[in-house]
Design a protein around this motif. Structure first.
Motif, PDB file in Angstrom:
ATOM      1  N   LEU A  10       0.906  -1.096  -0.152  1.00  0.00           N
ATOM      2  CA  LEU A  10       0.043   0.081  -0.170  1.00  0.00           C
ATOM      3  C   LEU A  10       0.864   1.251   0.056  1.00  0.00           C
ATOM      4  N   GLU A  11       1.974   1.216   0.675  1.00  0.00           N
ATOM      5  CA  GLU A  11       2.891   2.460   0.758  1.00  0.00           C
ATOM      6  C   GLU A  11       3.629   2.586  -0.418  1.00  0.00           C
ATOM      7  N   ASP A  12       3.922   1.396  -1.238  1.00  0.00           N
ATOM      8  CA  ASP A  12       4.785   1.715  -2.290  1.00  0.00           C
ATOM      9  C   ASP A  12       3.499   2.104  -3.442  1.00  0.00           C
ATOM     10  N   ILE A  13       2.594   1.805  -3.437  1.00  0.00           N
ATOM     11  CA  ILE A  13       1.621   2.231  -4.561  1.00  0.00           C
ATOM     12  C   ILE A  13       1.144   3.567  -4.469  1.00  0.00           C
ATOM     13  N   GLU A  14       1.227   4.358  -3.116  1.00  0.00           N
ATOM     14  CA  GLU A  14       1.013   5.630  -2.948  1.00  0.00           C
ATOM     15  C   GLU A  14       2.132   6.453  -3.479  1.00  0.00           C
ATOM     16  N   LYS A  15       3.566   6.094  -3.200  1.00  0.00           N
ATOM     17  CA  LYS A  15       4.358   6.815  -3.408  1.00  0.00           C
ATOM     18  C   LYS A  15       4.801   6.739  -5.150  1.00  0.00           C
ATOM     19  N   SER A  16       4.388   5.535  -5.884  1.00  0.00           N
ATOM     20  CA  SER A  16       4.349   5.537  -7.120  1.00  0.00           C
ATOM     21  C   SER A  16       3.438   6.282  -7.693  1.00  0.00           C
ATOM     22  N   ASN A  17       2.205   6.398  -7.386  1.00  0.00           N
ATOM     23  CA  ASN A  17       1.175   7.220  -7.675  1.00  0.00           C
ATOM     24  C   ASN A  17       1.498   8.548  -7.821  1.00  0.00           C
ATOM     25  N   LEU A  55      -6.555   5.351 -16.513  1.00  0.00           N
ATOM     26  CA  LEU A  55      -6.310   3.911 -15.903  1.00  0.00           C
ATOM     27  C   LEU A  55      -5.438   3.681 -14.910  1.00  0.00           C
ATOM     28  N   ASN A  56      -4.392   4.447 -14.987  1.00  0.00           N
ATOM     29  CA  ASN A  56      -3.345   4.328 -13.742  1.00  0.00           C
ATOM     30  C   ASN A  56      -3.997   4.571 -12.500  1.00  0.00           C
ATOM     31  N   ALA A  57      -5.160   5.670 -12.615  1.00  0.00           N
ATOM     32  CA  ALA A  57      -5.828   6.224 -11.292  1.00  0.00           C
ATOM     33  C   ALA A  57      -6.589   4.862 -10.876  1.00  0.00           C
ATOM     34  N   GLN A  63      -5.785  -1.058  -6.270  1.00  0.00           N
ATOM     35  CA  GLN A  63      -4.641  -1.725  -5.316  1.00  0.00           C
ATOM     36  C   GLN A  63      -4.741  -1.255  -4.027  1.00  0.00           C
ATOM     37  N   LYS A  64      -5.059   0.112  -3.979  1.00  0.00           N
ATOM     38  CA  LYS A  64      -5.151   0.784  -2.564  1.00  0.00           C
ATOM     39  C   LYS A  64      -6.236   0.105  -1.764  1.00  0.00           C
ATOM     40  N   LYS A  65      -7.554  -0.107  -2.412  1.00  0.00           N
ATOM     41  CA  LYS A  65      -8.461  -0.876  -1.918  1.00  0.00           C
ATOM     42  C   LYS A  65      -8.410  -2.164  -1.369  1.00  0.00           C
ATOM     43  N   LEU A  66      -7.659  -2.854  -2.408  1.00  0.00           N
ATOM     44  CA  LEU A  66      -7.398  -4.267  -2.080  1.00  0.00           C
ATOM     45  C   LEU A  66      -6.585  -4.354  -0.785  1.00  0.00           C
ATOM     46  N   SER A  67      -5.510  -3.735  -1.068  1.00  0.00           N
ATOM     47  CA  SER A  67      -4.270  -3.807   0.087  1.00  0.00           C
ATOM     48  C   SER A  67      -5.049  -3.479   1.311  1.00  0.00           C
TER      49      SER A  67
END
Length: 682
Positions: A10-17, A55-57, A63-67
């Motif tokens: 979840l933290e990696d996704i937020e940084k990447s986004n 699409l990326n959003a 990803q965020k909701k699943l994690s």
């Protein structure tokens, strides 16, 4: 995926986004210039970039909701993701992340969708939680549901469907479950019994669709034209005779408006099909207005005010009514709208009935979400003493809890020999007896002993949140006492606990509460800004003498280990009262039916659920000052509370030693002996 991996993901996704957003923002600024007309090729590239950004959003959001969903379920259930979810193979059960709060709209929306793609299944939602659990007969139906969903290859184990919940659309995710339903949510709001549409209890009659929908609609419209009387937790209307709450009776000398004419057809049908000339015609009606979450505490209608048959008609919404016999038999009956329930015989006179305070019921494998329910309770007023066949519950035939256990013909002969740990308080151990023997040698001088400190004060400080969670409904006779006081009265609640009696009066008296437990006082303060409470010891109240008009002391005096301390506590109550002031005192009864005692000085266990306890205490890494036991079966820590349970007449005898008071009334109520005492002089 472990819980730590889910969190890191979840933290990696937020940084990447965040990085992707910055790049896309600069791209857009370079391609769009004020006043410049873009070529078709440039417009196409811009649309592609916008589509890619969207699409990326979308991928990021899922990803965020699943994690986050996996993390929340793991934390709530106290299990690892591997224990909860099957990430590698299909199973016959699914978790569903609906991201609501477990209300009717979540249940209906998910259920309708799964029905449409896989057919028969059982969906369980958990009130207050954003996920549910789906059970299928076989794996194929679960696979069929998963295969009907959308997914992104970029996100492992992400199967979702955009669903519209009323007017709001949100993605709903499904995952294969590795665990069974019985392995989760055992201590949550959904842990309540499953009801039936038919139960067998002696004297209970029940019929669905007793009236038509059109007649139901007419009755509801006419009822709402009438004036409602507001009680503490619901609205009522009374016809024929007014029902007197607190004493569960009526004023036979004060007739009210007759039962309205729009109910004539219903009354005639009841008379013909239910009463059948077996008692005088129905002449008293109470209409109750219930909203989701409303309930009524366990009770049975008192015998003397009414004839045998009591008739209840439910309107507008269904609800579960629970019945419990003196033998601890329990039945849970679903009362749908337009149904009629008749209580007579044993279930009328000797079974408790209640409605649990919740917003949803389980009924034969399905959920019934409550809406507004209106009930019509018809009775026939009785003008002669009750001579029913159940004298052990009958106030007109010498009802006395002392003899009720011995004379109750409903009980099997070996009933009291059963080892029921929820009812039978075990005799003292040698260690506990030694503690009591030592106390008897102490000259208390109006001060608590080590026993009160260790087995009362420290225990209540520890169990306060859990204890408060189980103490929410005021007892009717205490509420009636407070509502009957003179307007402007100043009233002390000594040992107020979580403050449940501080706001159950008519609003025209002034109450101040005290309790020895700081944690209970904090919970009382949370009831509202108007609540006045502070911490104090009832053996030494910090008030000047003769200032209060009235006082209540509910379930306090029985926690003192010597007669001298009990007398001292009562003297303190009398000291703060004005001459002529009255106090209401409740103490546990030795003869009560809720628990069984073999002796009067006892240590009563309190099973503190693990979720209220320090994890280190549960694991045995640290020990509190007081004695505890770990109960792994009940997932609780057991604390001991000291009680001196009073025998019949003992409280009156104790008060007879105090010179400046008299007893105005004494009776039995809710497993307690009760006295009303008046201060007669300084």
């Amino acid at each position: 995926m472990s819980q730590e991996e889910a969190k890191q993901n979840l933290e990696d996704i937020e940084k990447s986004n965040q990085v992707q957003n910055n790049i896309q923002q600069k791209d857009g600024e370079q391609q769009i210039q004020d006043g410049k007309q873009l070529s078709p090729e440039e417009e196409l590239k811009l649309r592609e970039k916008k589509a890619k950004k969207a699409l990326n959003a979308k991928i990021y959001d899922l990803q965020k909701k699943l994690s986050r969903g996996i993390q929340v379920i793991s934390q709530t259930e106290g299990k690892t993701p591997e224990e909860l979810f099957s990430f590698k193979e299909a199973t016959s059960n699914l978790f569903v992340l609906h991201f609501g709060i477990g209300e009717e709209v979540d249940y209906v929306t998910v259920k309708d969708y799964v029905n449409s793609v896989a057919g028969t299944h059982k969906l369980t939602v958990f009130p207050g939680l954003g996920y549910g659990y789906i059970q299928f007969d076989d794996v194929k139906k679960a696979e069929q549901t998963i295969n009907s969903l959308e997914r992104f290859e970029q996100i492992e184990n992400c199967h979702y469907k955009e669903m519209t919940y009323e007017k709001k659309t949100r993605p709903t995710l499904f995952l294969y479950a590795h665990c069974k339903l019985t392995d989760i949510c055992q201590n949550k709001n959904n842990d309540f019994p499953e009801a039936s549409r038919k139960v067998d209890a002696p004297g209970l009659l029940f019929q669905e669709e007793f009236i038509t929908q059109d007649y139901e609609k007419l009755i509801m419209e006419e009822i709402d034209k009438k004036e409602w009387n507001r009680l503490a937790k619901r609205k009522v209307q009374h016809y024929g005779y007014e029902f007197l709450y607190g004493i569960n009776s009526i004023n036979k000398d004060n007739k009210k408006d007759p039962i309205p004419d729009f109910l004539n057809n219903l009354m005639q049908t009841i008379s013909k099909e239910v009463i059948k000339g077996e008692q005088p015609e129905l002449d008293q009606l109470t209409i109750n207005d219930y909203y989701p979450g409303d309930g009524i505490a366990p009770h049975f209608d008192t015998h003397s005010p009414f004839e045998e048959k009591i008739v209840i008609v439910s309107l507008n919404s269904g609800i579960v009514m629970s019945f419990k016999s003196y033998k601890n038999e329990e039945k849970h009956l679903f009362l749908p709208p337009r149904s009629i329930l008749v209580l007579s015989g044993e279930v009328r006179y000797a079974w408790f009935h209640s409605i649990a305070s919740r917003k949803v019921d389980k009924v034969e494998g399905d959920f019934n979400f409550r809406r507004r329910r209106v009930s019509l309770t018809f009775r026939t007023v009785q003008f002669k003493p009750c001579r029913c066949a159940y004298p052990f519950f009958c106030e007109d035939q010498g009802y006395d809890p002392v003899t009720m256990k011995k004379n109750n013909p409903l009980l099997p002969r070996d009933y009291h020999a059963k080892d029921d740990s929820t009812k039978v308080v075990a005799p003292k151990s040698e260690e506990e007896q030694k503690i009591l023997d030592e106390v008897q040698q102490v000259i208390t001088d109006g001060k608590p002993t080590n026993l009160e400190q260790k087995y009362v004060y420290e225990v209540y400080e520890k169990i306060a949140p859990h204890f408060s969670h189980t103490r929410y409904n005021p007892w009717p006779k205490i509420e009636s006492f407070l509502k009957g006081l003179e307007p402007g009265s100043l009233v002390a609640d000594i040992g107020c606990g979580n403050g449940k009696y501080l706001d159950c009066h008519n609003g025209d008296i002034y109450m101040i509460g005290t309790d020895r437990s700081e944690n209970l006082i904090s919970l009382a303060r949370n009831r509202g800004e108007e609540i006045q409470v502070f911490s104090a010891d009832c053996l030494k109240l910090p008030w000047v003498s003769s200032k209060f008009d009235n006082a209540i002391s509910i379930a306090v005096i029985h926690h003192f280990s010597t007669p001298e301390l009990r007398i001292h506590a009562i003297n303190e109550i009398l000291r703060i009262l004005k001459v002529g002031g009255e106090a209401l005192i409740y103490v546990w009864a030795f003869e009560q039916t809720e628990k069984s005692f073999s002796e009067q000085d006892v240590f009563v266990p309190w099973n503190l659920q693990n979720k209220y306890e320090d994890e280190k205490v549960v694991k045995g890494e640290i020990k509190p000052n007081t004695d505890i036991q770990i109960n792994e079966a009940k997932q609780s820590v057991v604390y001991k509370r000291y009680y001196h349970v009073f025998k019949k007449g003992e409280l009156e005898e104790l008060i007879s030693r105090i010179p400046n008071c008299k007893i105005n009334d004494s009776y039995y109520d809710h497993a307690n002996w009760v006295v009303k005492i008046e201060k007669t002089s300084e």
